[in-house]
Design a protein around this motif. Sequence first.
Motif, PDB file in Angstrom:
ATOM      1  N   LEU A 288       0.037   2.889   7.682  1.00  0.00           N
ATOM      2  CA  LEU A 288       0.457   3.558   6.451  1.00  0.00           C
ATOM      3  C   LEU A 288       1.472   4.667   6.736  1.00  0.00           C
ATOM      4  O   LEU A 288       2.389   4.890   5.946  1.00  0.00           O
ATOM      5  CB  LEU A 288      -0.752   4.102   5.699  1.00  0.00           C
ATOM      6  CG  LEU A 288      -1.648   3.023   5.079  1.00  0.00           C
ATOM      7  CD1 LEU A 288      -2.965   3.625   4.599  1.00  0.00           C
ATOM      8  CD2 LEU A 288      -0.935   2.308   3.945  1.00  0.00           C
TER       9      LEU A 288
ATOM     10  N   ALA B 298       5.301   5.167   5.266  1.00  0.00           N
ATOM     11  CA  ALA B 298       5.477   6.311   4.372  1.00  0.00           C
ATOM     12  C   ALA B 298       6.959   6.596   4.153  1.00  0.00           C
ATOM     13  O   ALA B 298       7.749   6.476   5.080  1.00  0.00           O
ATOM     14  CB  ALA B 298       4.771   7.533   4.939  1.00  0.00           C
TER      15      ALA B 298
ATOM     16  N   ASP C  75       6.530   4.833   1.410  1.00  0.00           N
ATOM     17  CA  ASP C  75       6.278   3.623   0.628  1.00  0.00           C
ATOM     18  C   ASP C  75       4.802   3.237   0.648  1.00  0.00           C
ATOM     19  O   ASP C  75       4.041   3.661   1.515  1.00  0.00           O
ATOM     20  CB  ASP C  75       7.109   2.457   1.175  1.00  0.00           C
ATOM     21  CG  ASP C  75       8.595   2.699   1.028  1.00  0.00           C
ATOM     22  OD1 ASP C  75       8.988   3.407   0.074  1.00  0.00           O
ATOM     23  OD2 ASP C  75       9.361   2.205   1.869  1.00  0.00           O
ATOM     24  N   GLU C  76       4.449   2.378  -0.287  1.00  0.00           N
ATOM     25  CA  GLU C  76       3.101   1.827  -0.365  1.00  0.00           C
ATOM     26  C   GLU C  76       3.034   0.530   0.439  1.00  0.00           C
ATOM     27  O   GLU C  76       4.056  -0.091   0.707  1.00  0.00           O
ATOM     28  CB  GLU C  76       2.730   1.523  -1.812  1.00  0.00           C
ATOM     29  CG  GLU C  76       2.708   2.745  -2.711  1.00  0.00           C
ATOM     30  CD  GLU C  76       2.481   2.381  -4.153  1.00  0.00           C
ATOM     31  OE1 GLU C  76       1.737   3.110  -4.819  1.00  0.00           O
ATOM     32  OE2 GLU C  76       3.044   1.370  -4.623  1.00  0.00           O
TER      33      GLU C  76
ATOM     34  N   HIS D 135      -2.036  -1.628  -3.908  1.00  0.00           N
ATOM     35  CA  HIS D 135      -1.131  -0.924  -2.993  1.00  0.00           C
ATOM     36  C   HIS D 135      -1.802   0.357  -2.493  1.00  0.00           C
ATOM     37  O   HIS D 135      -2.505   1.032  -3.248  1.00  0.00           O
ATOM     38  CB  HIS D 135       0.162  -0.538  -3.714  1.00  0.00           C
ATOM     39  CG  HIS D 135       0.875  -1.698  -4.324  1.00  0.00           C
ATOM     40  ND1 HIS D 135       1.907  -2.337  -3.696  1.00  0.00           N
ATOM     41  CD2 HIS D 135       0.697  -2.341  -5.497  1.00  0.00           C
ATOM     42  CE1 HIS D 135       2.346  -3.325  -4.456  1.00  0.00           C
ATOM     43  NE2 HIS D 135       1.620  -3.346  -5.568  1.00  0.00           N
TER      44      HIS D 135
ATOM     45  N   ARG E 107      -1.230   4.056  -0.019  1.00  0.00           N
ATOM     46  CA  ARG E 107      -0.264   5.014   0.517  1.00  0.00           C
ATOM     47  C   ARG E 107      -1.020   6.219   1.040  1.00  0.00           C
ATOM     48  O   ARG E 107      -2.049   6.618   0.469  1.00  0.00           O
ATOM     49  CB  ARG E 107       0.701   5.434  -0.604  1.00  0.00           C
ATOM     50  CG  ARG E 107       1.765   6.428  -0.187  1.00  0.00           C
ATOM     51  CD  ARG E 107       2.675   6.811  -1.351  1.00  0.00           C
ATOM     52  NE  ARG E 107       1.991   7.492  -2.430  1.00  0.00           N
ATOM     53  CZ  ARG E 107       1.627   8.781  -2.417  1.00  0.00           C
ATOM     54  NH1 ARG E 107       1.849   9.531  -1.375  1.00  0.00           N
ATOM     55  NH2 ARG E 107       1.020   9.300  -3.462  1.00  0.00           N
TER      56      ARG E 107
END
Length: 123
Positions: A34, A38, A40-41, A85, A87
């Motif tokens: 993740l 990052a 982004d998802e 999703h 994040r």
Amino acid sequence: MTSRRGVLFDPACPTRRLLDRIGTKWTSMAVKVLAEAAPDEVRFAELRRRIPGVSQKMLSVTLHSLIRDGLVTRRVEPTVPPSVHYRLTDLGLSLDEPLAAVRAWAEEHMAEIDEANELADAG
């Protein structure tokens, strides 16, 4: 819960409590994947693909814990089937650096630990 900072033998110690939460391989791998994505998802299927060996159930349990701790957010798109999703939050992103330090230490010293294990097992 009253905290006794620096007293690892006390269940209320912040360090001990954090290690109990993030001390699994799946947690550190999920945070790494993740963090690389990052800001982004990442979709659940992509996370699972990028974490070799993790089962769907174990990844679900890991992500649920990270969400509960405020380290990850989850967003569901109302499609058929639903698209989920994930994040890192800012708090979760701040965990990547300490975990990277642990990874670097492991890469530098794991051979020594393996050698010590072999010697112990041989003796």
